[in-house]
Design a protein around this motif. Structure first.
Motif, PDB file in Angstrom:
ATOM      1  N   ALA A 161     -44.906  59.821  13.510  1.00  0.00           N
ATOM      2  CA  ALA A 161     -45.932  60.477  14.323  1.00  0.00           C
ATOM      3  C   ALA A 161     -47.143  59.575  14.507  1.00  0.00           C
ATOM      4  O   ALA A 161     -47.707  59.477  15.604  1.00  0.00           O
ATOM      5  CB  ALA A 161     -46.341  61.804  13.677  1.00  0.00           C
ATOM      6  N   LEU A 162     -47.546  58.891  13.435  1.00  0.00           N
ATOM      7  CA  LEU A 162     -48.683  57.969  13.528  1.00  0.00           C
ATOM      8  C   LEU A 162     -48.374  56.801  14.469  1.00  0.00           C
ATOM      9  O   LEU A 162     -49.244  56.370  15.232  1.00  0.00           O
ATOM     10  CB  LEU A 162     -49.067  57.452  12.142  1.00  0.00           C
ATOM     11  N   VAL A 163     -47.153  56.298  14.424  1.00  0.00           N
ATOM     12  CA  VAL A 163     -46.762  55.200  15.316  1.00  0.00           C
ATOM     13  C   VAL A 163     -46.862  55.650  16.774  1.00  0.00           C
ATOM     14  O   VAL A 163     -47.367  54.916  17.630  1.00  0.00           O
ATOM     15  CB  VAL A 163     -45.345  54.695  14.972  1.00  0.00           C
ATOM     16  N   VAL A 164     -46.393  56.864  17.060  1.00  0.00           N
ATOM     17  CA  VAL A 164     -46.481  57.380  18.431  1.00  0.00           C
ATOM     18  C   VAL A 164     -47.947  57.493  18.857  1.00  0.00           C
ATOM     19  O   VAL A 164     -48.314  57.089  19.974  1.00  0.00           O
ATOM     20  CB  VAL A 164     -45.746  58.736  18.543  1.00  0.00           C
ATOM     21  N   LEU A 165     -48.799  58.031  17.989  1.00  0.00           N
ATOM     22  CA  LEU A 165     -50.233  58.117  18.303  1.00  0.00           C
ATOM     23  C   LEU A 165     -50.839  56.729  18.495  1.00  0.00           C
ATOM     24  O   LEU A 165     -51.658  56.514  19.392  1.00  0.00           O
ATOM     25  CB  LEU A 165     -50.983  58.856  17.188  1.00  0.00           C
ATOM     26  N   HIS A 166     -50.443  55.798  17.641  1.00  0.00           N
ATOM     27  CA  HIS A 166     -50.934  54.423  17.736  1.00  0.00           C
ATOM     28  C   HIS A 166     -50.568  53.810  19.088  1.00  0.00           C
ATOM     29  O   HIS A 166     -51.424  53.218  19.766  1.00  0.00           O
ATOM     30  CB  HIS A 166     -50.349  53.595  16.592  1.00  0.00           C
ATOM     31  N   LEU A 167     -49.319  53.968  19.485  1.00  0.00           N
ATOM     32  CA  LEU A 167     -48.888  53.426  20.775  1.00  0.00           C
ATOM     33  C   LEU A 167     -49.653  54.069  21.929  1.00  0.00           C
ATOM     34  O   LEU A 167     -50.039  53.382  22.884  1.00  0.00           O
ATOM     35  CB  LEU A 167     -47.380  53.627  20.957  1.00  0.00           C
ATOM     36  N   GLY A 168     -49.882  55.377  21.835  1.00  0.00           N
ATOM     37  CA  GLY A 168     -50.670  56.049  22.865  1.00  0.00           C
ATOM     38  C   GLY A 168     -52.101  55.536  22.924  1.00  0.00           C
ATOM     39  O   GLY A 168     -52.649  55.313  24.007  1.00  0.00           O
ATOM     40  N   GLY A 169     -52.699  55.322  21.755  1.00  0.00           N
ATOM     41  CA  GLY A 169     -54.061  54.788  21.703  1.00  0.00           C
ATOM     42  C   GLY A 169     -54.153  53.381  22.262  1.00  0.00           C
ATOM     43  O   GLY A 169     -55.099  53.038  22.981  1.00  0.00           O
ATOM     44  N   VAL A 170     -53.161  52.557  21.935  1.00  0.00           N
ATOM     45  CA  VAL A 170     -53.134  51.183  22.467  1.00  0.00           C
ATOM     46  C   VAL A 170     -52.996  51.208  23.980  1.00  0.00           C
ATOM     47  O   VAL A 170     -53.691  50.463  24.694  1.00  0.00           O
ATOM     48  CB  VAL A 170     -51.985  50.385  21.806  1.00  0.00           C
ATOM     49  N   ALA A 171     -52.123  52.067  24.491  1.00  0.00           N
ATOM     50  CA  ALA A 171     -51.937  52.151  25.949  1.00  0.00           C
ATOM     51  C   ALA A 171     -53.217  52.622  26.624  1.00  0.00           C
ATOM     52  O   ALA A 171     -53.638  52.059  27.648  1.00  0.00           O
ATOM     53  CB  ALA A 171     -50.784  53.102  26.270  1.00  0.00           C
ATOM     54  N   LEU A 172     -53.867  53.643  26.066  1.00  0.00           N
ATOM     55  CA  LEU A 172     -55.100  54.165  26.647  1.00  0.00           C
ATOM     56  C   LEU A 172     -56.211  53.118  26.637  1.00  0.00           C
ATOM     57  O   LEU A 172     -56.874  52.892  27.658  1.00  0.00           O
ATOM     58  CB  LEU A 172     -55.557  55.418  25.905  1.00  0.00           C
TER      59      LEU A 172
END
Length: 199
Positions: A161-172
């Motif tokens: 779940a943290l990895v998914v959030l991390h990827l979303g934050g990086v994309a944003l």
């Protein structure tokens, strides 16, 4: 362009990503490989913690780790599209790094405990009363291995779940600041600070 991420940070980042992905894929199929990937992930976490104390400027925890107030203020600014660009890790990214390091360390530790059943004796027996009426003849396994396995799986799911959030934050952040952060973690290079950026 300026050098921001040193080779150790980049090696750690991509090495941990690979270890976690491969460990996830081998969890049910190849126990030996899964365990060795866990040991490699633990070694990478130890390397990153040490490098966070003595490494280059942007690698040091003292440079980017901040309190909850700063993280919340950054998230509020992000929600309104007014967050500042950080040359190193922004406060939300810093919080994510700490969460990922702790989760991976916990996942690796519980995996290590599971590798040898007698290691479960290292855990406090605060759960013992809950298993007092078990009739399955496996109280030790229920109290030790079973509980450790559940925690291990919960931490692995938290990591995902943290990895998914991390990827979303990086994309944003990449979109907002017109900067490919994934490429920067490969090359180590980012564009220099501009007015209003945090160096």
């Amino acid at each position: 362009m300026i050098r921001v991420w040193d080779p150790v940070v980049r090696f750690f980042h991509w090495g941990l990503a690979a270890c976690f992905a491969l460990a996830w894929l081998t969890a049910e199929e190849a126990q030996g490989a899964h365990e060795w990937l866990g040991y490699a992930a633990a070694a990478l976490v130890a390397l990153r913690v040490a490098w966070g104390l003595v490494g280059s400027h942007y690698a040091r925890f003292a440079q980017f780790v901040c309190g909850p107030g700063a993280v919340l203020a950054y998230l509020r600014a992000m929600a309104t599209g007014r967050e500042r660009r950080f040359i190193g890790h922004n406060p939300a990214g810093a919080a994510m790094i700490v969460a990922l390091l702790l989760s991976m360390a916990g996942t690796a530790w519980t995996g290590w405990l599971m590798a040898e059943p007698e290691r479960a004796a290292l855990l406090p027996t605060i759960v013992a009363p809950a298993f007092a009426d078990d009739d399955d003849g496996e109280r030790g396994e229920s109290r030790g291995e079973g509980a450790v396995e559940e925690v291990h799986e919960a931490l692995a799911n938290l990591m995902l779940a943290l990895v998914v959030l991390h990827l979303g934050g990086v994309a944003l952040a990449s979109l907002r600041h017109r900067e490919n952060l994934a490429r920067a973690m490969v090359t180590g290079l980012k564009r220099p600070a501009e007015p209003g950026d945090v160096a």
